[in-house]
Design a protein around this motif. Structure first.
Motif, PDB file in Angstrom:
ATOM      1  N   VAL A  30       8.770   1.854  -7.207  1.00  0.00           N
ATOM      2  CA  VAL A  30       9.588   1.650  -6.014  1.00  0.00           C
ATOM      3  C   VAL A  30      10.257   2.984  -5.722  1.00  0.00           C
ATOM      4  CG1 VAL A  30      11.546   0.446  -5.001  1.00  0.00           C
ATOM      5  CG2 VAL A  30       9.961  -0.795  -6.493  1.00  0.00           C
ATOM      6  N   GLU A  31      10.017   3.527  -4.549  1.00  0.00           N
ATOM      7  CA  GLU A  31      10.489   4.867  -4.220  1.00  0.00           C
ATOM      8  C   GLU A  31      12.018   4.920  -4.178  1.00  0.00           C
ATOM      9  OE1 GLU A  31       8.558   7.759  -3.569  1.00  0.00           O
ATOM     10  OE2 GLU A  31       7.073   6.494  -4.546  1.00  0.00           O
ATOM     11  N   PRO A  32      12.594   6.047  -4.589  1.00  0.00           N
ATOM     12  CA  PRO A  32      14.052   6.203  -4.490  1.00  0.00           C
ATOM     13  C   PRO A  32      14.489   6.344  -3.038  1.00  0.00           C
ATOM     14  CG  PRO A  32      13.044   8.248  -5.206  1.00  0.00           C
ATOM     15  CD  PRO A  32      11.950   7.228  -5.183  1.00  0.00           C
ATOM     16  N   GLY A  64      16.761   8.581  -0.940  1.00  0.00           N
ATOM     17  CA  GLY A  64      17.504   9.825  -1.011  1.00  0.00           C
ATOM     18  C   GLY A  64      17.455  10.399  -2.410  1.00  0.00           C
ATOM     19  N   LEU A  65      18.621  10.681  -2.964  1.00  0.00           N
ATOM     20  CA  LEU A  65      18.713  11.283  -4.290  1.00  0.00           C
ATOM     21  C   LEU A  65      19.066  10.259  -5.362  1.00  0.00           C
ATOM     22  CD1 LEU A  65      20.639  14.570  -3.357  1.00  0.00           C
ATOM     23  CD2 LEU A  65      18.173  14.254  -3.661  1.00  0.00           C
ATOM     24  N   SER A  66      18.976   8.985  -5.052  1.00  0.00           N
ATOM     25  CA  SER A  66      19.345   7.960  -6.039  1.00  0.00           C
ATOM     26  C   SER A  66      18.325   6.831  -6.012  1.00  0.00           C
ATOM     27  CB  SER A  66      20.747   7.414  -5.752  1.00  0.00           C
ATOM     28  OG  SER A  66      20.767   6.778  -4.486  1.00  0.00           O
ATOM     29  N   GLY A  67      18.387   6.001  -7.033  1.00  0.00           N
ATOM     30  CA  GLY A  67      17.515   4.840  -7.109  1.00  0.00           C
ATOM     31  C   GLY A  67      16.128   5.196  -7.607  1.00  0.00           C
ATOM     32  N   GLY A  68      15.221   4.285  -7.396  1.00  0.00           N
ATOM     33  CA  GLY A  68      13.854   4.452  -7.860  1.00  0.00           C
ATOM     34  C   GLY A  68      13.573   3.633  -9.100  1.00  0.00           C
ATOM     35  N   LEU A  69      12.508   2.805  -9.051  1.00  0.00           N
ATOM     36  CA  LEU A  69      12.125   1.973 -10.193  1.00  0.00           C
ATOM     37  C   LEU A  69      10.677   2.253 -10.550  1.00  0.00           C
ATOM     38  CD1 LEU A  69      13.568  -1.472  -8.982  1.00  0.00           C
ATOM     39  CD2 LEU A  69      14.754   0.297 -10.295  1.00  0.00           C
ATOM     40  N   PHE A  72      10.021  -0.376 -18.413  1.00  0.00           N
ATOM     41  CA  PHE A  72      10.717  -0.461 -17.126  1.00  0.00           C
ATOM     42  C   PHE A  72      11.795   0.612 -17.085  1.00  0.00           C
ATOM     43  CE2 PHE A  72      14.319  -2.692 -14.787  1.00  0.00           C
ATOM     44  CZ  PHE A  72      13.895  -2.262 -13.537  1.00  0.00           C
ATOM     45  N   LEU A  73      11.698   1.501 -16.085  1.00  0.00           N
ATOM     46  CA  LEU A  73      12.669   2.584 -15.928  1.00  0.00           C
ATOM     47  C   LEU A  73      13.404   2.423 -14.602  1.00  0.00           C
ATOM     48  CD1 LEU A  73      10.656   5.725 -17.136  1.00  0.00           C
ATOM     49  CD2 LEU A  73      12.197   4.257 -18.456  1.00  0.00           C
ATOM     50  N   MET A  74      14.724   2.647 -14.646  1.00  0.00           N
ATOM     51  CA  MET A  74      15.570   2.589 -13.444  1.00  0.00           C
ATOM     52  C   MET A  74      16.167   3.958 -13.168  1.00  0.00           C
ATOM     53  SD  MET A  74      17.413  -0.907 -14.687  1.00  0.00           S
ATOM     54  CE  MET A  74      17.057  -0.459 -16.388  1.00  0.00           C
ATOM     55  N   GLU A  75      16.572   4.147 -11.907  1.00  0.00           N
ATOM     56  CA  GLU A  75      17.154   5.420 -11.464  1.00  0.00           C
ATOM     57  C   GLU A  75      16.221   6.589 -11.810  1.00  0.00           C
ATOM     58  OE1 GLU A  75      19.749   6.417  -9.777  1.00  0.00           O
ATOM     59  OE2 GLU A  75      20.862   4.551  -9.491  1.00  0.00           O
ATOM     60  N   THR A  76      14.952   6.445 -11.485  1.00  0.00           N
ATOM     61  CA  THR A  76      13.994   7.518 -11.774  1.00  0.00           C
ATOM     62  C   THR A  76      14.259   8.747 -10.909  1.00  0.00           C
ATOM     63  OG1 THR A  76      12.411   6.642 -10.167  1.00  0.00           O
ATOM     64  CG2 THR A  76      12.229   5.864 -12.441  1.00  0.00           C
ATOM     65  N   LYS A  77      14.680   8.519  -9.657  1.00  0.00           N
ATOM     66  CA  LYS A  77      14.997   9.598  -8.712  1.00  0.00           C
ATOM     67  C   LYS A  77      13.796  10.501  -8.454  1.00  0.00           C
ATOM     68  CE  LYS A  77      19.833   9.657 -10.201  1.00  0.00           C
ATOM     69  NZ  LYS A  77      20.962  10.473 -10.686  1.00  0.00           N
ATOM     70  N   LYS A  78      12.573   9.966  -8.681  1.00  0.00           N
ATOM     71  CA  LYS A  78      11.356  10.749  -8.501  1.00  0.00           C
ATOM     72  C   LYS A  78      10.343   9.967  -7.674  1.00  0.00           C
ATOM     73  CE  LYS A  78      12.714  14.196 -11.091  1.00  0.00           C
ATOM     74  NZ  LYS A  78      13.001  15.527 -10.514  1.00  0.00           N
TER      75      LYS A  78
END
Length: 462
Positions: free
Chosen positions: A61-63, A65-70, A35-41
């Motif tokens: 889970v899509e980020p 803007g330029l932050s977030g993403g799971l 499980f990866l968080m803050e992928t930003k990709k």
């Protein structure tokens, strides 16, 4: 079984060692679920990462803007049924063999305004859930002031929503090892460390998995430490086995080591059997290989320990951390280039062009050779390496077990001789050197090695 969780703070940043750290985790632990968080990709990049890491499936889970993403990566032997997903929570049911449980991967809201919404959503899930349930991730919250170092003291009331959510879900923190202050950063011009990343389990989880524990790994490539959740107190590891491969051909001193081991020590017997000589050669090559690997990785291990020490200080030296990160990135790159030069021709020809050829080839070969589960005579499925080995052993014992007949004469009498006297004389004749040479050089050099670990290439070369 193991589950890995990490707030990587963005993928693809080579200077921050993120990708190198993921590859190291893959090589050392290869958890069933990652499980990866803050992928930003976006998903396309994460699918490439899934293939590169060797996982079979990925859920993203899509980020924003330029932050977030799971992202959740998992192997084929794991079956996942996703119940809910948004930017803060991925709730799923996991089936691993005969074991089924719920897993909630959580990325807590960084801002104080949105925290209560996340806790309320998780509480609603937990009200009616009595099955085995575990939650892990970066909660972005602590339970009391003892779970942080540095910065201003917080009021006890500010911890209440997080604690109430855990109580409503019946959660208890799992046993842990390693440095529990998983995040460190600068806030209000002060250096702060907090226990943000962790794993919890409910009563049913702790009853079924009493040995489950979490391990806080070294912090490299992100401000957060990775968390490795293990369902058992100790995990069985496959013991490595010696394999002779082509890279020995290009190394100086290897031929001399083999000749020395084959001839034996001074004063030894010249009538030493071939099996003993092969064991000596294998031992000499194993020692040589360990020495070379240690020398190649020694610098990386020293830099990793040094970086861990500096980042764990209450007042870290930023200049030293930047220098060590730069040197560590260079060391990772040197090791990668070294092994690329010694690897298969397919990798040298195709692997450096960002194509799917090498990834798909490796993946296909792995799927062909992998035994995910075995069924015993009663129809029960076995998933662990130890139990699969016992099933296979029992099967072949039963298959080749003798019925112990009183006499074999009736069977032999019904057979007609097919080997003539002249054929029998040729079969009993001494084996010539030419026959041995033809047999050795008739073996494909890249074929699978024998029980002694030596491939046809070894005998053809030396």
């Amino acid at each position: 079984m193991s589950i890995f969780s990490w707030n990587c703070q963005g993928l693809g940043r080579t200077q921050d060692l993120t990708i190198q750290r993921l590859r190291e985790i893959r090589r050392t632990y290869f958890p069933e679920i990652m499980f990866l968080m803050e992928t930003k990709k976006c998903r396309d990049i994460l699918v490439d990462l899934q293939q590169w890491l060797g996982y079979d499936r990925v859920f993203t889970v899509e980020p924003r803007g330029l932050s977030g993403g799971l992202a959740v990566f998992w192997k084929n032997e794991i079956k996942l049924d996703f119940k809910f997903a948004d930017k803060n929570l991925i709730d799923m049911q996991v089936q691993f063999g005969e074991v089924t449980f719920y897993l909630s991967c959580i990325y807590g809201e960084p801002s104080s305004e949105g925290k209560n919404i996340v806790w309320e959503r998780i509480s609603r899930i937990g009200v009616n859930r009595r099955e085995k349930w575990c939650m892990l991730g970066d909660f972005n919250e602590i339970l009391n002031n003892d779970e942080k170092i540095g910065g201003p003291m917080r009021s006890e009331e500010s911890f209440k929503p997080f604690g109430d959510m855990l109580s409503a879900c019946g959660m208890e923190e799992l046993e842990s090892s390693g440095i529990r202050f998983t995040w460190a950063g600068q806030r209000w011009k002060k250096w702060i460390q907090s226990c943000l990343d962790r794993a919890f389990g409910n009563r049913e989880w702790l009853r079924v998995f009493p040995g489950s524990n979490q391990k806080f790994l070294a912090k490299r490539g992100s401000d957060h430490r990775p968390v490795l959740l293990m369902l058992q107190a100790s995990q069985s590891k496959n013991r490595g086995q010696f394999r002779y491969d082509k890279k020995f051909l290009f190394q100086p001193g290897v031929k001399e080591k083999i000749i020395e081991a084959w001839r034996g020590t001074e004063g030894g017997s010249d009538n030493c059997c071939v099996a003993k000589r092969l064991r000596d050669c294998r031992g000499a090559l194993s020692v040589w290989k360990k020495e070379k690997d240690f020398n190649a990785k020694d610098r990386i291990h020293i830099l990793e320990d040094r970086l861990e020490w500096f980042q764990s200080r209450n007042y870290p030296c930023w200049h030293a951390i930047r220098v060590i990160k730069k040197e560590l990135g260079r060391a990772y790159k040197e090791e990668e280039l070294f092994w690329q030069q010694k690897s298969m021709e397919k990798w040298l020809k195709y692997g450096d062009r960002n194509s799917n050829f090498f990834h798909e080839t490796v993946k296909a070969n792995r799927e062909k050779r992998k035994l995910i589960k075995l069924k015993d005579g009663s129809g029960l499925e076995h998933w662990s390496e130890e139990s699969k080995a016992l099933v296979a052993l029992d099967y072949f014992k039963e298959l080749f077990k003798s019925s112990d007949p009183p006499s074999y004469q009736p069977v032999i009498q019904s057979m007609r001789p097919r080997v003539t006297d002249s054929m029998n004389q040729r079969l009993l004749a001494a084996v010539t050197d030419k026959e041995i040479r033809d047999a050795v050089f008739g073996i494909k050099s890249s074929s699978a090695p024998g029980p002694d670990g030596m491939s046809g290439l070894f005998f053809q070369q030396y």
